[in-house]
Design an enzyme around this catalytic site. Structure first.
Site, short mmCIF file in Angstrom:
data_model
loop_
_atom_site.label_atom_id
_atom_site.label_comp_id
_atom_site.label_asym_id
_atom_site.label_seq_id
_atom_site.Cartn_x
_atom_site.Cartn_y
_atom_site.Cartn_z
CE LYS A 36 -38.80 66.15 -25.08
NZ LYS A 36 -38.90 65.15 -26.35
CB SER A 42 -35.65 68.38 -26.55
OG SER A 42 -35.38 67.23 -27.58
CG HIS A 99 -37.11 63.49 -30.89
ND1 HIS A 99 -38.00 63.75 -31.00
CD2 HIS A 99 -37.21 62.29 -30.79
CE1 HIS A 99 -38.55 63.04 -31.07
NE2 HIS A 99 -38.47 61.69 -30.34
CG ASP A 126 -34.82 66.52 -24.13
OD1 ASP A 126 -34.36 66.78 -24.62
OD2 ASP A 126 -35.78 65.92 -24.59
N GLY A 127 -32.05 66.12 -22.53
CA GLY A 127 -30.94 65.69 -23.81
C GLY A 127 -29.51 65.49 -22.59
CB VAL A 180 -30.08 65.67 -17.34
CG1 VAL A 180 -30.85 65.47 -16.25
CG2 VAL A 180 -30.24 66.65 -18.81
#
Lengths: 336, 336, 336, 336
Positions: A210, A232, A234, A265-266, A268
């Protein structure tokens, strides 16, 4: 969901404002806390990059009952969503519920609704221990994420993660920038491809990396033996000024070209956001802060309600873009 | 740094609000004072141009202990940062500490932390005299900047600057637009390349020209014999509507092609900003207002703390972009 | 200027807020009044188009005493600025001074400072009559602008304008959209090129056409026999959604290619704005609202102070962009 | 119109703020209500897309009395405007007037002013029944819109629509995303081209399909036999993140190439907006929320006043862009 959110707002007071749209503006620089680092540009860019994507509405078709499920890395998910690894209830979320209740509720809610949750890592150790316990409670249905510690600490933690019975283990390599951990005498560091390959080979589970933000590092991750990557930054908590993940996702998924699973991710927040990420080549998404809020605000029930909401939104968005299956989303649902 | 900033806020009341992000919005048109001229567009463009740059995060590498030092114009700097020349404590910063305390503290803090500070010039004369004294106190470890006065005043001031024992002398040629000085009977003027060459040849030190905003003037500066240039719009205090320096830096550093050192100021606030400027081709940066705030708020100690903070931020940003040495920063750390 | 502006703020209460930057935001839709029509997009676009232009600062040159004067249409102007035609003190500006005092002060202030003012037209008739008187008081040193009335009214007014002794007469043809005038039984209409040629031939003075926003109409104006055009969207008061004049000026001045004088108005507030318009090919600019404010706030003295301020700003901007003469401004002073 | 709007503001309290510019910002997510779904991006994009279009002002021509009328689908309209189908006074608009009064007033006002109104559909049934009654009261001068129900419900409603004596029947196929209806046991669904052709052939009237946002679906609609399409994202009420209709209109009208009539709705507020849509290739526009506000605020008289206002604005905009006929608008009236 309304009462779950109101409850969370009360319990997270001083740590999270549970804003109408979770966009990083009200919590700039709040690390620890729920905010983005520095000017929070990375957090805000995540949300903005998704907002900037427009959808082509199409209704001359016959897909009124779209299939939201996906198969990824041996997992069958009812919707292409995972709860991202976030821990540290006490210093990030106000500490009004225990770390163990938090992570167990989250994993159980995910399992009950046919998806899967991830667990976090950090200092103090009970973050990662609570996560491992929760995965065991779920009979191994969870994905533990370990930070990129130096040799010994890393291998001990990976071993404990294996013992949970999980099928997949992840590392959030972008945590390498957390200077706070170094100051606590617990250094996290970048890993070169050779070292990474050694780690992955030593682990008795599939491996997800990740924190990938460029096509070159995606290819390096594949060379090192990962089964999946997570695009990602983070959540904007380690490096200010990163692009939003939706800005880099398409180039990365094209570079990967099916050689490993691509998660992202990020920013959403909704089923609509999920669909946009799939259109850019993701196989599934991770959602962070909203799952934490749902967990704090409603424990397992809050998590389940949030998943139901996501599924409803995703279904409607699929109908209105003429998307039959979440496992194949045409990039042409995006405008321009 | 928090108490330094709070102290500065108190002492600079009415002159500087010590905003969370120093971006020119709260002090529009405050010249004298700490603001930008007119609509403050040049000041704001400096900050915005840096904000607009996004970074590629990379953590699959082995640079966990990056080298922040650089060698520039015979100076070894622990981080690639110089304190920019700003004087006039009384009319720009509230006058609650003396000009001499201000500039001495600043230069000593810089020296103590392995970098170097510059001193300013102006009317009244004690601005430039305090600067010269401070450099002498530091055994010549400082860079005096002289404004582009007409013949006599210029040569007298250059001579006094030499006498400080400094190795480098600068001129902020963009001060040529300061009509206020002309009204005081102390005209500053543009200099053609021939006149500039004469001045540089007459000076017994290396020469830096500050206020370059176009590739053509960068080449002219080299032709005139400079050892270094500073890409600068004078912090937005002489001409409204200039582009941000980060907008013009890359073209200028390419035009210079290693024939002289390239420094830049304008909107640099954090170690992350420093790294962005290096990626665009700067050899080092100058930082203005934040050093003034740190000096007013904490004297030498404030300056040192600010330098420590910059070094920490720069180090973290280097780790997370896979940058080994500040003396060679790959432009590909910038997104797109 | 500060007391002039404060005085104007008091006298124009309810009609103009005399904002720090006059940008059309506080007076949206206030027609009559000082605002832009509808959403005021045309007014705001004028200001924004100028703001968006950035300047290349240059100080390695020898032009410390630039020449601000221009010769245009037989006029020698100390700075390339004309006071634009705006009348209707009562319904647009609050009516605290008389129409006659207003326009006489404006023209005299302009004459005293070596430039020239224009007079407006409209209903009631004393707007245009006051203008004519004022020009006579200035021995013909003024430019009367007539609206595009239908036959008789037009020719009578043109004749009266000639009798003022003026050398140049203008028509603001874009007033053709003022439906209010039509409702008062005093229709104003567009004019085809043939009709326009007839009008121009009938007038015993040089002719300026105001309200050109496209290259094709600029060429038509030349074909019809004008000596000058004014690129203008009528200050955003006749058609919403026009581009800013600085957006269309360059294409128009290139299409004109020296066949007539090119003036421009719209959003010009400072000497810096003047220089930007010259860089885009204008021979001189007209300034509207700021001259009205200066006139209301300080009568002839207010007008003179504003002109002094413009000259100071223009001079400084010329020095800092390396511009020797206002009569030849290099487009390369604009960034990109 | 001012008192009509004030009256509406009072009567719609809690449902619509009757903002100065109706742009979707004050009612984000208010569905039911007058807002856009989710973040209201689709609603806001509609308004912004129109705002972003700039007009070329032209006044050297002879069209001072432009012809605003158009012939479309057998209808002669005094201005190219239709009142869009919106129902549900009780849950969307506050319920202070009855559904029947609302829709009858709207249709009669349109008829009185030489245009035509559309009626809506939904649950409960009296929405669509009131619409049918109103059309009968107007002797068939109205266009009923039916939602894309499943078989039986659809055909019964189409039959009832035919019985009103109307010449044109429409379907808002984009309502297929209204999950609320499905939950009420009254599913609406997308239709494939084959099914659509069957429906259209079964209807004894010309057919309009509303909710086209891409050129491919426009061509499919033509293949299915429509006489007209409405480019629409349902006022931003079914799918968040759609582009504004003015962003997609030109590509769609070019793809259609005269094979059917092209209507458009979304963000049209003024006669100026109407003209912009015509320039992009629309034959006429539909206006939604402003007609609802005018109806609630002033019944038939409010509707008529709003139409008068639109005609005035359209006329002035046509004069100032040199547009002779609404039935042929040159795309070159748009800037760039």
């Amino acid at each position: 969901m309304k009462s779950v959110r109101e409850n969370a707002k009360e319990l997270m007071k001083g740590y999270c404002k549970v804003c109408p749209v979770c966009n990083g503006k009200a919590c700039v620089g709040e690390v620890p806390g729920m905010g983005g680092l520095g000017t929070a540009a990375s957090f805000k860019n995540n949300v903005k990059a998704l907002e900037d994507l427009k959808l082509n509405m199409r209704t001359i078709h016959e897909f009124s009952e779209p299939d939201t499920s996906v198969n990824i890395m041996g997992l069958k998910l009812d919707i292409p969503v995972l709860a991202a690894p976030i821990g540290g209830v006490e210093f990030n979320m106000g500490g009004r519920i225990s770390e163990q209740d938090y992570i167990s509720s989250k994993l159980k809610g995910c399992a009950a609704k046919g998806i899967i949750g991830c667990t976090g890592d950090g200092v103090p150790d009970f973050i990662h221990e609570s996560g491992n316990s929760a995965i065991k409670e779920c009979n191994g249905h969870g994905i533990p994420f370990i930070k990129p510690w130096e040799e010994d600490e890393l291998h001990i933690k990976l071993k404990k993660a294996e013992e949970t019975g999980c099928k997949i283990i992840g590392m959030d390599i972008d945590a390498a920038g957390l200077i706070t951990l170094k100051k606590m005498g617990r250094p996290v560091t970048p890993k070169c491809i050779r070292k990474l390959r050694g780690i992955i080979e030593s682990v008795n589970a599939d491996f997800i990396l990740k924190g990938i933000m460029t096509p070159d590092e995606a290819r390096m991750a594949i060379d090192a033996g990962v089964k999946g990557i997570v695009v990602s930054n983070h959540g904007g908590r380690v490096l200010d000024s990163c692009p939003g993940t939706a800005e880099v996702l398409l180039d990365i998924s094209r570079a990967v070209a099916g050689q490993c699973s691509v998660l992202v991710d990020g920013g959403v927040r909704t089923g609509l956001d999920v669909l946009k990420m799939l259109a850019l080549g993701a196989d599934a998404v991770m959602i962070g802060r909203p799952f934490s809020i749902a967990t704090i605000g409603g424990l397992q029930e809050g998590v389940e309600k949030y998943i139901d909401q996501l599924k409803g939104e995703l279904t409607q968005a699929m109908v209105l873009t003429g998307t039959e299956k979440a496992s194949f989303v045409d990039i042409r649902i995006l405008f321009r």
